[in-house]
Motif scaffolding. Sequence first.
Motif, mmCIF file in Angstrom:
data_model
loop_
_atom_site.group_PDB
_atom_site.id
_atom_site.type_symbol
_atom_site.label_atom_id
_atom_site.label_comp_id
_atom_site.label_asym_id
_atom_site.label_seq_id
_atom_site.Cartn_x
_atom_site.Cartn_y
_atom_site.Cartn_z
ATOM 1 N N ILE A 186 0.900 -1.250 -0.023
ATOM 2 C CA ILE A 186 -0.093 0.048 0.016
ATOM 3 C C ILE A 186 0.819 1.266 0.042
ATOM 4 O O ILE A 186 2.005 1.127 0.121
ATOM 5 C CB ILE A 186 -0.828 -0.074 1.156
ATOM 6 C CG1 ILE A 186 -0.266 -0.014 2.500
ATOM 7 C CG2 ILE A 186 -2.004 -1.175 1.169
ATOM 8 C CD1 ILE A 186 -0.962 0.199 3.568
ATOM 9 N N ALA A 187 0.119 2.327 -0.250
ATOM 10 C CA ALA A 187 1.210 3.545 -0.106
ATOM 11 C C ALA A 187 2.054 3.716 1.063
ATOM 12 O O ALA A 187 1.701 3.572 2.197
ATOM 13 C CB ALA A 187 0.296 4.834 -0.249
ATOM 14 N N GLN A 188 3.243 4.397 0.910
ATOM 15 C CA GLN A 188 4.280 4.628 2.046
ATOM 16 C C GLN A 188 3.327 5.436 2.999
ATOM 17 O O GLN A 188 2.531 6.321 2.790
ATOM 18 C CB GLN A 188 5.480 5.382 1.333
ATOM 19 C CG GLN A 188 6.279 4.361 0.511
ATOM 20 C CD GLN A 188 7.522 5.210 0.275
ATOM 21 O OE1 GLN A 188 7.559 6.484 0.220
ATOM 22 N NE2 GLN A 188 8.375 4.244 -0.218
ATOM 23 N N GLN A 189 3.779 5.215 4.232
ATOM 24 C CA GLN A 189 3.335 5.793 5.628
ATOM 25 C C GLN A 189 1.950 5.895 5.619
ATOM 26 O O GLN A 189 1.213 6.724 5.943
ATOM 27 C CB GLN A 189 3.939 7.373 5.358
ATOM 28 C CG GLN A 189 5.197 7.688 5.526
ATOM 29 C CD GLN A 189 5.686 9.025 5.555
ATOM 30 O OE1 GLN A 189 5.059 9.897 5.004
ATOM 31 N NE2 GLN A 189 6.958 9.343 5.730
ATOM 32 N N SER A 190 1.338 4.532 5.091
ATOM 33 C CA SER A 190 -0.103 4.283 5.090
ATOM 34 C C SER A 190 -0.206 3.207 6.109
ATOM 35 O O SER A 190 0.416 2.242 6.065
ATOM 36 C CB SER A 190 -0.882 4.181 3.935
ATOM 37 O OG SER A 190 -0.598 5.493 3.290
ATOM 38 N N LEU A 191 -1.254 2.938 6.750
ATOM 39 C CA LEU A 191 -1.957 1.741 7.505
ATOM 40 C C LEU A 191 -3.131 1.528 7.031
ATOM 41 O O LEU A 191 -3.909 2.572 6.771
ATOM 42 C CB LEU A 191 -1.850 2.041 9.170
ATOM 43 C CG LEU A 191 -0.690 2.586 9.461
ATOM 44 C CD1 LEU A 191 -0.630 2.900 11.140
ATOM 45 C CD2 LEU A 191 0.433 0.849 9.697
#
Length: 80
Positions: A24-29
């Motif tokens: 998934i996108a960086q710095q995402s949870l």
Amino acid sequence: SSGDPVVLESPVGHFDGTVHLADIAQQSLQVVWPEGNVLMSAGVSDSESGIPDYNAVVTVRPCSRVVLLVENSPSCRSHR
């Protein structure tokens, strides 16, 4: 690492979970619904559509025995 227990904390709540690595996108949870709702402010929605704002800024902490002993955290109970 995948499988590690963690605590997600936001200004309104906390969530005990387990890491699952995904593309998934960086710095995402991504958090499961509805359990992740504890991290989001109630009553905040888009003014035009009325759709709830499912975004939250959280702090990720490892859930370990050391954290429990030092901080006496109420979180991580299922991981003791």
